[in-house]
Structures are given as C-alpha cells and as structure tokens.
Design a protein around this motif. Structure first.
Motif, PDB file in Angstrom:
ATOM      1  N   TYR A   1     -56.963  41.474 -32.886  1.00  0.00           N
ATOM      2  CA  TYR A   1     -56.655  41.748 -34.354  1.00  0.00           C
ATOM      3  C   TYR A   1     -55.302  42.409 -34.515  1.00  0.00           C
ATOM      4  CZ  TYR A   1     -61.467  40.101 -35.662  1.00  0.00           C
ATOM      5  OH  TYR A   1     -62.571  39.825 -35.729  1.00  0.00           O
ATOM      6  N   LEU A   2     -55.003  43.586 -33.590  1.00  0.00           N
ATOM      7  CA  LEU A   2     -53.989  44.336 -33.940  1.00  0.00           C
ATOM      8  C   LEU A   2     -52.866  43.445 -33.332  1.00  0.00           C
ATOM      9  CD1 LEU A   2     -55.303  47.719 -31.890  1.00  0.00           C
ATOM     10  CD2 LEU A   2     -54.549  47.223 -34.353  1.00  0.00           C
ATOM     11  N   PHE A   3     -52.844  42.559 -32.364  1.00  0.00           N
ATOM     12  CA  PHE A   3     -51.704  41.810 -31.981  1.00  0.00           C
ATOM     13  C   PHE A   3     -51.439  40.640 -32.953  1.00  0.00           C
ATOM     14  CE2 PHE A   3     -51.921  44.819 -28.442  1.00  0.00           C
ATOM     15  CZ  PHE A   3     -50.617  44.573 -27.869  1.00  0.00           C
ATOM     16  N   THR A   4     -52.427  40.284 -33.508  1.00  0.00           N
ATOM     17  CA  THR A   4     -52.230  39.234 -34.547  1.00  0.00           C
ATOM     18  C   THR A   4     -51.531  39.815 -35.646  1.00  0.00           C
ATOM     19  OG1 THR A   4     -54.291  37.922 -33.988  1.00  0.00           O
ATOM     20  CG2 THR A   4     -53.303  37.573 -36.104  1.00  0.00           C
TER      21      THR A   4
ATOM     22  N   ALA B   1     -47.837  39.963 -35.049  1.00  0.00           N
ATOM     23  CA  ALA B   1     -47.234  38.844 -34.774  1.00  0.00           C
ATOM     24  C   ALA B   1     -46.997  38.268 -36.232  1.00  0.00           C
ATOM     25  CB  ALA B   1     -48.038  37.761 -33.965  1.00  0.00           C
ATOM     26  N   LEU B   2     -47.885  38.374 -37.312  1.00  0.00           N
ATOM     27  CA  LEU B   2     -47.780  37.841 -38.523  1.00  0.00           C
ATOM     28  C   LEU B   2     -46.945  38.681 -39.443  1.00  0.00           C
ATOM     29  CD1 LEU B   2     -51.459  36.752 -39.247  1.00  0.00           C
ATOM     30  CD2 LEU B   2     -49.561  35.254 -38.405  1.00  0.00           C
ATOM     31  N   SER B   3     -46.701  40.131 -38.959  1.00  0.00           N
ATOM     32  CA  SER B   3     -46.064  40.959 -39.991  1.00  0.00           C
ATOM     33  C   SER B   3     -44.529  40.770 -40.039  1.00  0.00           C
ATOM     34  CB  SER B   3     -46.736  42.245 -39.819  1.00  0.00           C
ATOM     35  OG  SER B   3     -46.168  42.642 -38.488  1.00  0.00           O
ATOM     36  N   GLY B   4     -44.089  40.300 -38.679  1.00  0.00           N
ATOM     37  CA  GLY B   4     -42.547  40.258 -38.837  1.00  0.00           C
ATOM     38  C   GLY B   4     -41.964  41.623 -38.140  1.00  0.00           C
ATOM     39  N   THR B   5     -40.517  41.421 -38.157  1.00  0.00           N
ATOM     40  CA  THR B   5     -39.859  42.580 -37.610  1.00  0.00           C
ATOM     41  C   THR B   5     -39.375  43.777 -38.816  1.00  0.00           C
ATOM     42  OG1 THR B   5     -37.715  41.331 -37.957  1.00  0.00           O
ATOM     43  CG2 THR B   5     -38.819  41.104 -35.925  1.00  0.00           C
ATOM     44  N   ASP B   6     -39.559  43.228 -40.035  1.00  0.00           N
ATOM     45  CA  ASP B   6     -38.965  44.357 -40.902  1.00  0.00           C
ATOM     46  C   ASP B   6     -40.424  45.374 -41.390  1.00  0.00           C
ATOM     47  OD1 ASP B   6     -40.412  42.863 -42.806  1.00  0.00           O
ATOM     48  OD2 ASP B   6     -38.636  41.853 -43.507  1.00  0.00           O
TER      49      ASP B   6
END
Length: 271
Positions: A36-39, A42-47
C-alpha cells in the motif's frame, strides 16, 4: 474459569509445539502495509500536491501512519476471523469437538477460552508491530499511548462479538473460507483501511458509520497522528461501548441458537 483457562493453556501449548508460527507475527506487520505504501508513492507523483489533497481529506499529512494504523486494525480483525472465528470448526476437523462438548461446563466457555488466547496473541502482535513500525517505517506517536490502548480495549467487545456470531455460523454451515473473504472484504472496503472515508459516496459512508471497526480506526488515527484527547473522540468512544454491548449480546444469542440447532439435528460432529 477453570475451563476457560484450560483452553487457553491448550492453545498456548499447541503454539509452543509449532514455534514457526511466530515467524508470521514478525513478517506480516512489515509486508502487509508495504504494498500500500509504495503504491501510494507511485501514484502520488513527484510534487507535493497529492499530499496536500490527502491532508485536506484525512486531517493529517502522515500518510505512512495513516496506512499503518488502518492495516494493523484490519489484520487484527482478519486474524480473529481466521483463528477465533473458525475455532469450533477446527475442533470439528480434529475430531475433538464432541468430546469437549460432553464436558460438564457451559458450552460458551469453549469460545471464551479461545477468545482469551486470541486477545493475548493479538496484543503480542500489536507489540511486535509497533516495534517494527518504529524501526522500519519511522512510525511516530504524537498522541497518548494510554488513550490508544484504551481505544483498542474498547474495540475488543465489538470485534469478538462479531467473532462469536461468526464462529457459531461456521459451526452450523461447516464452511469458513467464503465467509471470511466476504466479511473481511466488506471491512476493507467500507472502513477506510487505506484511504479517507471522505472520498466515499454518501451511501457508503452511511454503511461505514455502522461498522465499529471504522470508529476504532478513526479514533486511533486522531489520537496517534493528530494528538486528539478523549474529549475529541468521545462520540467514537460511546459508539464502541454501545456496539460492543450489542454485538456481544448478539454473539451469545447466536451461539445458543446454534447450540440448539446442532443438538436437534445431531450434526455437531459432522464434517
């Protein structure tokens, strides 16, 4: 109490006979929230925009603690369903339920003994989880640990009330897997295990507010991540007390009804 403690002792001795079971208690707190944490990453992007949106919905920017609390409480419910909820069915498969049933004690003591063992093992799991969360995920306690413990204790009657109902139904229907998948699926969908309830449609929010686990997770997140006091979560505390009383009564009634049913049908020992 003698019968209850005997069952606790029996379960503890079985646990000692198979010490490799303890490995799961070390592994699950790490790997279950991991995906869950790494999903999320991955989905939240870099900003930082996604984190700001999450904070507006959830009331905290600590998404790691948010997910860790939700998945831990869900794991406690899941473990209860698999072990405590199927305890009588396990005795049936072992061929020991009928002989235990003949003992001159109230039959409810069978489940009370299992629940005592399950509560003990659950607190061991919680302790291991907190230590590993701190070491691996840098888990932080902002609020009161004692208030958090109180919330967990008040959550136990509702959790084990569901367990009593579940164990009774399993003994009656002789099948557990599909029921476990159904109940834990409902919990994961409606209780906000990994996401804020604010993102759900209104009809789903109405259902989630009925489920005690929703209030347990919400109260723990408020205390641990936001430093809430008992006055801030008193409505959730009241609901946990009320739902615990109701579900325990329903659990006892379900057990007595099932006991009468299997006695009339003579199906106690049927596979």
């Amino acid at each position: 109490m003698t019968a209850v403690l005997s069952i606790f002792k029996k379960e503890f001795r079985i646990f000692l006979r198979y010490p490799s079971w303890f490995i799961s208690a070390l592994i699950w707190p790490i790997i279950f929230p991991f995906g869950y944490l790494f999903t999320v990453k991955a989905l939240s992007g870099t900003d930082a925009q996604s984190l700001e949106i999450f904070s507006n919905f959830s009331g905290t920017a600590d998404y790691v603690g948010f997910i860790l609390i939700g998945t831990t409480m869900w794991m406690l419910m899941n473990t209860m369903l698999w072990s405590f909820g199927t305890s009588l069915r396990t005795e049936q498969i072992r061929g020991t339920l009928e002989s235990n049933w003949l003992c001159p004690v109230p039959k409810i003591t069978l489940l009370l003994g299992y629940s005592l063992w399950q509560i003990f093992s659950s607190f061991v799991y919680l302790l291991i989880s907190i230590i590993e969360f701190k070491l691996i995920y840098n888990f932080r306690f902002i609020g009161s640990p004692l208030l958090s413990l109180l919330i967990i204790i008040l959550s136990l009657p509702s959790i084990y009330g569901i367990g009593f109902i579940f164990a009774s139904l399993v003994m009656w229907q002789k099948e557990a897997n599909s029921m476990v998948f159904l109940v834990r699926g409902i919990m994961s969908l409606f209780c906000g295990i990994t996401y804020p309830l604010a993102v759900l449609p209104n009809w789903m929010k109405s259902i989630s507010n009925i489920i005690p686990l929703t209030h347990s997770i919400s109260a723990l997140r408020s205390v641990i991540s936001a430093g809430a006091t008992i006055g801030d979560i008193k409505s959730q505390i009241y609901y946990l007390i009320f739902s615990g009383i109701v579900l325990m009564i329903l659990g006892f009634l379900a057990f007595n009804l099932t006991q009468k049913k299997v006695k009339e049908s003579g199906s106690l020992g049927h596979y």
